[in-house]
Enzyme design. Structure first.
Site, mmCIF file in Angstrom:
data_model
loop_
_atom_site.group_PDB
_atom_site.id
_atom_site.type_symbol
_atom_site.label_atom_id
_atom_site.label_comp_id
_atom_site.label_asym_id
_atom_site.label_seq_id
_atom_site.Cartn_x
_atom_site.Cartn_y
_atom_site.Cartn_z
ATOM 1 N N ASN A 1 0.870 -1.180 0.000
ATOM 2 C CA ASN A 1 0.000 0.000 0.000
ATOM 3 C C ASN A 1 0.908 1.231 0.000
ATOM 4 O O ASN A 1 1.517 1.545 1.012
ATOM 5 C CB ASN A 1 -0.890 -0.036 1.255
ATOM 6 C CG ASN A 1 -1.659 1.261 1.447
ATOM 7 O OD1 ASN A 1 -1.823 2.051 0.514
ATOM 8 N ND2 ASN A 1 -2.135 1.486 2.668
ATOM 9 N N LYS B 1 0.127 4.297 -0.193
ATOM 10 C CA LYS B 1 -0.485 5.500 0.397
ATOM 11 C C LYS B 1 -0.269 6.697 -0.534
ATOM 12 O O LYS B 1 -0.260 6.520 -1.753
ATOM 13 C CB LYS B 1 0.086 5.754 1.791
ATOM 14 C CG LYS B 1 0.093 4.483 2.646
ATOM 15 C CD LYS B 1 0.367 4.729 4.078
ATOM 16 C CE LYS B 1 0.427 3.409 4.812
ATOM 17 N NZ LYS B 1 0.485 3.547 6.236
ATOM 18 N N HIS C 1 -9.228 1.215 5.234
ATOM 19 C CA HIS C 1 -7.928 1.371 5.875
ATOM 20 C C HIS C 1 -8.064 2.312 7.074
ATOM 21 O O HIS C 1 -8.853 3.257 7.040
ATOM 22 C CB HIS C 1 -6.910 1.934 4.866
ATOM 23 C CG HIS C 1 -5.507 1.878 5.378
ATOM 24 N ND1 HIS C 1 -4.990 2.818 6.242
ATOM 25 C CD2 HIS C 1 -4.516 0.977 5.179
ATOM 26 C CE1 HIS C 1 -3.739 2.500 6.538
ATOM 27 N NE2 HIS C 1 -3.429 1.379 5.904
ATOM 28 N N GLU D 1 -6.355 4.670 8.096
ATOM 29 C CA GLU D 1 -6.134 6.104 7.816
ATOM 30 C C GLU D 1 -7.376 6.731 7.198
ATOM 31 O O GLU D 1 -7.666 7.907 7.435
ATOM 32 C CB GLU D 1 -4.896 6.266 6.907
ATOM 33 C CG GLU D 1 -3.615 6.022 7.695
ATOM 34 C CD GLU D 1 -2.460 5.480 6.880
ATOM 35 O OE1 GLU D 1 -2.487 5.559 5.646
ATOM 36 O OE2 GLU D 1 -1.507 4.958 7.508
ATOM 37 N N GLU E 1 -4.999 -5.028 10.889
ATOM 38 C CA GLU E 1 -3.959 -4.027 11.073
ATOM 39 C C GLU E 1 -4.177 -3.299 12.394
ATOM 40 O O GLU E 1 -4.991 -2.360 12.470
ATOM 41 C CB GLU E 1 -3.999 -3.012 9.929
ATOM 42 C CG GLU E 1 -3.785 -3.621 8.570
ATOM 43 C CD GLU E 1 -3.218 -2.609 7.592
ATOM 44 O OE1 GLU E 1 -2.146 -2.862 7.053
ATOM 45 O OE2 GLU E 1 -3.849 -1.550 7.400
ATOM 46 N N GLY F 1 3.048 1.986 10.738
ATOM 47 C CA GLY F 1 4.030 3.047 10.552
ATOM 48 C C GLY F 1 4.787 3.425 11.815
ATOM 49 O O GLY F 1 5.477 4.440 11.856
ATOM 50 N N SER G 1 3.890 -2.391 10.222
ATOM 51 C CA SER G 1 5.350 -2.437 10.297
ATOM 52 C C SER G 1 5.934 -3.786 9.879
ATOM 53 O O SER G 1 6.918 -4.250 10.464
ATOM 54 C CB SER G 1 5.833 -2.033 11.692
ATOM 55 O OG SER G 1 5.402 -0.718 11.992
#
Ligand code: PEP
Length: 252
Positions: A9, A11, A95, A97, A167, A173, A213
């Protein structure tokens, strides 16, 4: 036996020319990989160029999001028809985010999954808990609600098209990963929940990726777990070299 699926991904990273450069490198690095589904999710602006570049290769295309309507007055949105038109097979939906910064809810995720099915896309549906929920032992409750609200009401054939990505938000991240055992515990729980809403045989076939990660050092231990069927990779998918090492984990 579930076929592993490793997806990158990107992003909001890479211009079109950077994306094409990346794909040229990756194609050469993973040309011999046959036993894994390899997927990359560029930004919308790079989808078409990447699609052309991966034609005939073992790399497949995903979008990072989709809207649920087919067309119309929805400024800034992209429909499943448009994704199919540029060659996407997969689409990432929900996702964290998108949930955190753009108001995505389980209800909108459900609508997007439904719309994706109408065009034959394969949704990669993200679920996961926040740090505070993890620390206060609410992980299973949160995941259960996400699974039920995002996935209820779909047919057996539709459920066969989905991939889930667990996730934990606190691991995205941050450099922190759930241990393989912690992740496996949640993946097994997810499969159990799937069994509650679809046929057992279907739930056994659904692939569940881990994301948070993931890198070339931790991928093998994660993939050794019985219910971890792949990875959704952010940061480490941005360089062809590091992403290819993750894809080729079993050969390292
Ligand atoms: C992600 O964005 O889905 C992700 C898992 O990111 P990272 O690998 O950078 O933690």
């Amino acid at each position: 036996m579930r076929r592993p699926i490793i997806a990158g991904n990107w992003k909001m990273n890479k211009t079109v020319s950077e994306a094409v450069d990346f794909v040229r490198q990756l194609k050469a690095l993973v040309a011999n990989v046959r036993e894994i589904d390899i997927v990359i999710a560029p930004t919308f602006t790079a989808l078409q160029a990447v699609s052309r570049e991966i034609e005939g290769s073992n790399i497949e295309l995903a979008a990072q999001d989709v809207f649920w309507e087919a067309s119309g007055a929805f400024t800034g949105e992209i429909s499943p028809i448009m994704l199919k038109d540029v060659g996407c097979r997969y689409v990432i939906i929900g996702h964290s985010e998108r949930r955190q910064y753009f108001g995505e809810t389980n209800e909108s995720v459900h609508k997007k999954i439904k719309a994706s099915f109408t065009l034959g896309l394969h949704p990669i549906i993200c679920v996961g808990e926040a740090l505070e929920e993890w620390e206060t032992g609410k992980t299973f409750d949160v995941i259960k609600i996400q699974i039920i609200q995002c996935l209820e009401g779909f047919s057996r054939e539709e459920m066969e098209r989905i991939t889930l990505a667990y996730e934990p938000i606190w691991a995205i991240g941050t450099g922190k990963t759930a241990t393989p055992q912690q992740a496996e515990e949640v993946h097994a729980f997810i499969r159990e929940q799937l069994e509650g809403i679809t046929h057992r045989q279907v739930s056994q076939g659904v692939r569940i990726q881990y994301g948070g990660s993931v890198n070339s050092d931790n991928i093998s231990d994660l993939m050794a777990q019985p219910n971890i069927d792949g990875a959704l990779v952010g940061g480490a998918s941005l360089k062809a070299d590091s992403f290819s090492r993750i894809v080729k984990y079993s050969k390292m």
